[in-house]
Design an enzyme around this catalytic site. Structure first.
Site, PDB file in Angstrom:
ATOM      1  N   GLU A   1       0.835  -1.196   0.000  1.00  0.00           N
ATOM      2  CA  GLU A   1       0.000   0.000   0.000  1.00  0.00           C
ATOM      3  C   GLU A   1       0.872   1.248   0.000  1.00  0.00           C
ATOM      4  OE1 GLU A   1      -2.054   1.068   3.759  1.00  0.00           O
ATOM      5  OE2 GLU A   1      -1.248  -0.819   4.494  1.00  0.00           O
TER       6      GLU A   1
ATOM      7  N   LYS B   1       2.748   4.523   1.056  1.00  0.00           N
ATOM      8  CA  LYS B   1       3.237   5.031   2.337  1.00  0.00           C
ATOM      9  C   LYS B   1       2.839   6.510   2.428  1.00  0.00           C
ATOM     10  CE  LYS B   1       7.388   5.237   5.221  1.00  0.00           C
ATOM     11  NZ  LYS B   1       7.360   6.691   5.503  1.00  0.00           N
TER      12      LYS B   1
ATOM     13  N   ASP C   1       2.218  10.141   3.714  1.00  0.00           N
ATOM     14  CA  ASP C   1       3.039  11.005   4.565  1.00  0.00           C
ATOM     15  C   ASP C   1       2.131  11.764   5.530  1.00  0.00           C
ATOM     16  OD1 ASP C   1       5.304  12.122   5.551  1.00  0.00           O
ATOM     17  OD2 ASP C   1       5.572  13.574   3.949  1.00  0.00           O
TER      18      ASP C   1
ATOM     19  N   TYR D   1      -4.264   0.776   8.858  1.00  0.00           N
ATOM     20  CA  TYR D   1      -3.490  -0.204   8.099  1.00  0.00           C
ATOM     21  C   TYR D   1      -3.007  -1.410   8.893  1.00  0.00           C
ATOM     22  CZ  TYR D   1       0.217   2.742  10.105  1.00  0.00           C
ATOM     23  OH  TYR D   1       1.020   3.465  10.964  1.00  0.00           O
TER      24      TYR D   1
ATOM     25  N   LYS E   1      11.228   3.194  -0.715  1.00  0.00           N
ATOM     26  CA  LYS E   1      11.183   4.647  -0.806  1.00  0.00           C
ATOM     27  C   LYS E   1      11.310   5.097  -2.260  1.00  0.00           C
ATOM     28  CE  LYS E   1      10.785   6.693   2.388  1.00  0.00           C
ATOM     29  NZ  LYS E   1      11.611   7.251   3.450  1.00  0.00           N
TER      30      LYS E   1
ATOM     31  N   CYS F   1      35.373  29.677  16.005  1.00  0.00           N
ATOM     32  CA  CYS F   1      33.939  29.430  16.120  1.00  0.00           C
ATOM     33  C   CYS F   1      33.158  30.678  15.708  1.00  0.00           C
ATOM     34  CB  CYS F   1      33.584  29.049  17.552  1.00  0.00           C
ATOM     35  SG  CYS F   1      31.806  28.915  17.855  1.00  0.00           S
TER      36      CYS F   1
ATOM     37  N   CYS G   1      31.306  32.051  19.274  1.00  0.00           N
ATOM     38  CA  CYS G   1      32.042  32.567  20.440  1.00  0.00           C
ATOM     39  C   CYS G   1      33.458  33.019  20.107  1.00  0.00           C
ATOM     40  CB  CYS G   1      32.085  31.519  21.548  1.00  0.00           C
ATOM     41  SG  CYS G   1      33.116  30.082  21.147  1.00  0.00           S
TER      42      CYS G   1
ATOM     43  N   CYS H   1      34.312  23.357  17.844  1.00  0.00           N
ATOM     44  CA  CYS H   1      34.649  24.472  18.726  1.00  0.00           C
ATOM     45  C   CYS H   1      35.138  23.883  20.042  1.00  0.00           C
ATOM     46  CB  CYS H   1      33.423  25.358  18.953  1.00  0.00           C
ATOM     47  SG  CYS H   1      33.627  26.576  20.272  1.00  0.00           S
TER      48      CYS H   1
ATOM     49  N   CYS I   1      30.651  27.689  24.971  1.00  0.00           N
ATOM     50  CA  CYS I   1      30.155  28.409  23.794  1.00  0.00           C
ATOM     51  C   CYS I   1      28.638  28.529  23.876  1.00  0.00           C
ATOM     52  CB  CYS I   1      30.556  27.651  22.529  1.00  0.00           C
ATOM     53  SG  CYS I   1      29.786  28.280  21.026  1.00  0.00           S
TER      54      CYS I   1
END
Length: 668
Positions: free
Chosen positions: A114, A116, A118, A227, A315, A409, A412, A427, A432
């Site tokens: 069946e 899929k 979403d 389902y 998929k 970074c 920071c 970092c 930070c």
């Protein structure tokens, strides 16, 4: 009309309305006009107003409830709502069948396929045919009670019909979703009202199901398909296909495109055909779900902790679009990882507007040779996470400056470095602000210390106002301090304060997970807590000692030892302890009466939840699996034990009731 006549007419009206709702919302074959349907509902409302004691929860007039006063109550699922393993090619599907054959030699397999869809996974509980409760999937073990909102979905029956209406208990799994036309209409209405539109139909469905006012949910035109049977008393089904046919008899909506196939080749042809017509579907679908049809084979195949072995999601190929990079940014995560990301000229992919995509790491940026201003091809992996897959050639590319990872970074300005053998820059400053924010959000997450109300907006203010510089500072906040934050009145501040205080008792395993130690997920945190028994023992343990723990290994052990070797981290742990945070496990090291034993749990227990029993067994050195095999030592059967008890008897595996289990572990 006297009372007996009114009672009879109410029953008749409810049956008629349920019948016409099914024809209209499920089969799309209305037999009466909207005006005629409304007249039936109005007549029912009038009779129920005259005889309010005859109103029942399954009446069509009860589809729109009121406002939920406080959040959503937690619901523990009878059986976990697991994820699905993925296949991205025909070869993956053939390997899936090969795995089935290796697990059950000589068996032949039929499949149910069946789309899929979403949407948002839910579990529905019916008792004697009446909808009692509906819950979200949540984290798979614990969901949220959203019954009041699910009642507003017109295609969902509040009372079943046919044989399933006679079952004492029936729990079914399904997907709440929003059709494409309903999604587009909703977004137009939101934009006209000056509100932000939803990014995609799935987000719209999830947001609608979690509305506190079910009147809003009712206006969102949600739909649902069912389902799977997750629990039935008694269980009349022998195959998955048989269960779906019973669903139709009961008026439970089933996807019209679900099919039963005798061979994998037939199922593969279905997958390919559905992918070809994907754009014409009335809902968003990102693949096809294939399930082994025979329920006895499903039981024997069992599940991992992540997914059932008898099902797989094929998929569809990810959707792609062309756009251009405006600039390349660098984000800082809770472990200090610096991750490059592309800010894009907005482009629509699969119904969602994409304006940012991950570039993963410096090596990937170099491989793509992606630069600010380049045209690129963007893909949504699994139709969710957008990422750049290639640069579209153009002459101007060579004149643009190549991207270089910063050596400091961006948040920071501390030194950034790339540890030897790794692809990620980090970092070095554990204080930070970006790391502190991410660490706080992780620390307060549900599976860690579970601090309700500690959301992103609150965390941002706590860090930016220097109220919280590390995790321990949370436990020194006061109600007046919290009430001074924007959008946090005294009641909300009190709720957050109480949630922080309550988190002190979560225990060692969840604390270890919440600390954000590299490589330490939930499972490893449970192993460490069960083995050590206390934070004090972990602080003293060397990497070599930790590596000897089954399930840990050298890499994890080195990460744990490195974390506790840092003075700043030890200081935070000491401050957490001083604040009253519990730092002991339930069992001291060395006391492992269940070491080497494998358990399967089935049914419900009066002295603890299923999750509680599982955690208890793990702490005592045992292992919990989802399927019964000849290697299983014990099946612990509570009340309403299911097919796993039958499997144990067939395989000659020892069974324990709750009292015998407690006696085994010395808790009787």
């Amino acid at each position: 009309m006297d009372r007996p006549q009114a009672e009879a007419r109410i029953r008749e009206l409810r049956q008629q309305i349920q019948h016409h709702d099914f024809r209209y919302y499920v089969e799309n074959r209305p037999e009466i006009t909207d005006a005629q349907h409304d007249a039936l509902v109005q007549e029912l409302r009038g009779l129920e107003a005259a005889y309010p004691d005859l109103v029942t929860p399954d009446s069509p007039t009860q589809r729109v409830g009121g406002v939920v006063a406080e959040g959503f109550a937690p619901v523990e699922h009878r059986t976990p709502m697991l994820s699905l393993g993925n296949a991205t090619s025909v070869e993956d599907l053939r390997e899936f069948e090969a795995r089935l054959g290796r697990a059950l030699p000589g068996e032949r397999f039929e499949y149910v396929a069946e789309p899929k869809v979403d949407g948002l996974g839910v579990a529905l509980l019916y008792e004697r045919g009446v909808l009692i409760r509906g819950a979200t999937r949540g984290d798979g073990r614990l969901g949220e009670d959203v019954t009041h909102n699910l009642r507003t979905i017109r295609s969902l029956p509040l009372r079943l019909r046919g044989p399933l209406a006679d079952l004492a208990v029936l729990e079914v799994r399904g997907e709440v979703f929003m059709r494409k036309d309903a999604f587009q209409r909703l977004n137009r209405e939101l934009e006209e009202a000056g509100e932000a539109p939803f990014a995609n139909p799935r987000n719209a469905a999830a947001g609608s199901v979690r509305q506190k006012d079910s009147g809003i949910t009712a206006k969102r035109r949600l739909d649902i398909i069912l389902y799977q049977v997750s629990h039935a008393e008694p269980n009349p089904f022998t195959t998955h296909w048989d269960a779906l046919q019973h669903f139709l008899e009961a008026a439970l909506p089933v996807n019209a495109r679900v099919r039963h196939y005798p061979t994998l080749d037939d199922a593969i042809a279905y997958c390919q055909a559905l992918e070809a017509e994907r754009e014409g579907l009335e809902y968003e679908a990102d693949g096809v779900v294939l399930k082994v049809n025979a329920l006895v084979q499903q039981r024997l195949l069992g599940s991992t902790t992540h997914h059932p072995r008898w099902a797989i999601a094929y998929k569809f190929r990810a959707r792609q679009a062309r756009t251009r990079i405006k600039r390349i940014l660098v984000n800082v995560g809770r472990t200090g990882a610096l991750t490059p990301a592309a800010e894009l000229e907005p482009v629509e992919i699969a119904g969602a507007t994409i304006s940012r995509a991950t570039l993963h790491n410096a090596d990937e940026v170099a491989r793509l040779d992606v630069r600010e201003g380049d045209p690129v091809l963007v893909e949504r992996a699994g139709d969710v996470i957008p990422h750049v897959i290639e640069v579209v050639p153009e002459p101007e590319h060579a004149a643009r400056a190549p991207f270089m990872m910063p050596d400091r970074c961006p948040v920071c300005d501390s030194q950034a470095h790339r540890p030897e053998g790794e692809v990620v820059w980090r970092c070095a400053n554990s204080a930070c602000p970006a790391q502190v924010k991410e660490r706080l959000l992780h620390f307060g997450s549900r599976r860690a210390m579970d601090i309700e109300h500690l959301g992103e907006a609150v965390v941002n203010q706590l860090v930016e106002k220097n109220l919280v510089k590390d995790l321990a500072d949370l436990y020194h906040l006061t109600v007046p301090t919290l009430a001074d934050l924007d959008r946090l009145a005294e009641k909300s501040a009190t709720n957050l304060y109480n949630a922080i205080q309550q988190s002190k008792a979560r225990g060692l395993a969840r604390l270890l997970f919440g600390l954000g130690i590299r490589y330490v997920g939930e499972h490893v945190a449970e192993i460490l807590a069960a083995h050590a028994g206390s934070m004090e023992r972990l602080l003293r343990a060397s990497a070599e000692e930790l590596a000897e723990i089954h399930g840990v290994g050298p890499r994890i052990a080195a990460g744990v030892a490195r974390f506790f070797a840092q003075e700043e981290n030890v200081r935070v742990v000491e401050r957490l302890k001083a604040a009253g945070v519990k730092m002991e496990g339930a069992v001291a090291a060395g006391l492992k009466p269940l070491a080497g034993k494998t358990f399967v749990l089935t049914g419900t227990f009066s002295s603890m939840s299923r999750d509680g029993a599982r955690d208890f067994i793990i702490r005592l050195g045992g292992r919990v699996t989802s399927a019964v095999s000849k290697k299983t030592d014990y099946v612990v059967a509570g009340k309403e034990a299911g097919s796993k008890l039958e499997d144990a008897r067939r395989l000659g595996v020892a069974t324990l009731d709750e009292a015998a289990f407690l006696a085994l572990v010395g808790k009787a």
